[in-house]
Scaffold this motif. Sequence first.
Motif, short mmCIF file in Angstrom:
data_model
loop_
_atom_site.label_atom_id
_atom_site.label_comp_id
_atom_site.label_asym_id
_atom_site.label_seq_id
_atom_site.Cartn_x
_atom_site.Cartn_y
_atom_site.Cartn_z
N HIS A 1 42.08 -24.68 -34.69
CA HIS A 1 43.43 -24.28 -35.07
C HIS A 1 43.47 -22.91 -35.75
O HIS A 1 44.46 -22.20 -35.65
N SER A 2 42.41 -22.52 -36.42
CA SER A 2 42.41 -21.21 -37.09
C SER A 2 42.25 -20.08 -36.08
O SER A 2 42.82 -19.01 -36.26
N ALA A 3 41.49 -20.30 -35.01
CA ALA A 3 41.30 -19.28 -33.99
C ALA A 3 42.35 -19.39 -32.89
O ALA A 3 42.59 -18.44 -32.15
N GLY A 4 42.96 -20.56 -32.75
CA GLY A 4 43.99 -20.76 -31.73
C GLY A 4 43.44 -20.92 -30.33
O GLY A 4 44.11 -20.61 -29.36
N ARG A 5 42.20 -21.43 -30.20
CA ARG A 5 41.60 -21.61 -28.88
C ARG A 5 40.62 -22.78 -28.90
O ARG A 5 40.24 -23.26 -29.96
N TYR A 6 40.23 -23.21 -27.72
CA TYR A 6 39.26 -24.28 -27.60
C TYR A 6 37.84 -23.73 -27.70
O TYR A 6 37.56 -22.64 -27.22
N ILE A 7 36.96 -24.51 -28.32
CA ILE A 7 35.55 -24.16 -28.40
C ILE A 7 34.72 -25.38 -28.05
O ILE A 7 35.22 -26.51 -28.06
N LEU B 1 45.45 -34.99 -52.18
CA LEU B 1 45.94 -33.67 -51.77
C LEU B 1 45.45 -33.42 -50.36
O LEU B 1 44.26 -33.56 -50.06
N MET B 2 46.37 -33.06 -49.47
CA MET B 2 45.98 -32.87 -48.07
C MET B 2 46.68 -31.66 -47.46
O MET B 2 47.68 -31.17 -47.97
N ASP B 3 46.11 -31.23 -46.37
CA ASP B 3 46.61 -30.11 -45.60
C ASP B 3 47.90 -30.52 -44.88
O ASP B 3 48.16 -31.70 -44.66
N SER B 4 48.68 -29.54 -44.47
CA SER B 4 49.94 -29.84 -43.79
C SER B 4 49.71 -30.53 -42.44
O SER B 4 50.60 -31.23 -41.95
N TRP B 5 48.53 -30.37 -41.85
CA TRP B 5 48.26 -31.02 -40.57
C TRP B 5 48.26 -32.54 -40.73
O TRP B 5 48.63 -33.26 -39.82
#
Length: 133
Positions: free
Chosen positions: A19-25, A104-108
């Motif tokens: 999600h940070s790079a916006g691509r599949y790895i 506490l959690m991330d918005s995802w």
Amino acid sequence: MLSRNRSKKAELLARVFDHSAGRYIKGYTMLTLGWSDGFTFVPLDSVMLSSAKLANRFCEMASHLSKRSHGYKLRIESFSRKPDAFVGLLDRALKAGFTADYVLMDSWFTQAPLLRQLTGRGLSVIGMIKEMK
């Protein structure tokens, strides 16, 4: 994300979305549950996730494993979805005797079904809500 772009035959290697790079790895997703007092962070448990979809996995798990072994159970857990893996991490920490004033959690992760599960366990939740339809 644990990137393994040069690997070909690593067990449970999968095509996962970064999600940070916006691509599949090619690689794995690592979820870590930790405890913090605001100054320090102590990792309590983690899980390395492959893909739940068979089409996204490049290499399957070894077939000669005993189904009663801890390694087999970890491999099966790697097929779970992130919210389900998160609840499993939290349940293991609570069972081990760890306590917290809130989660506490991330918005995802801040979604209604997961919030219902956590509040059903008597936990308060702090999380940013993402903008959705």
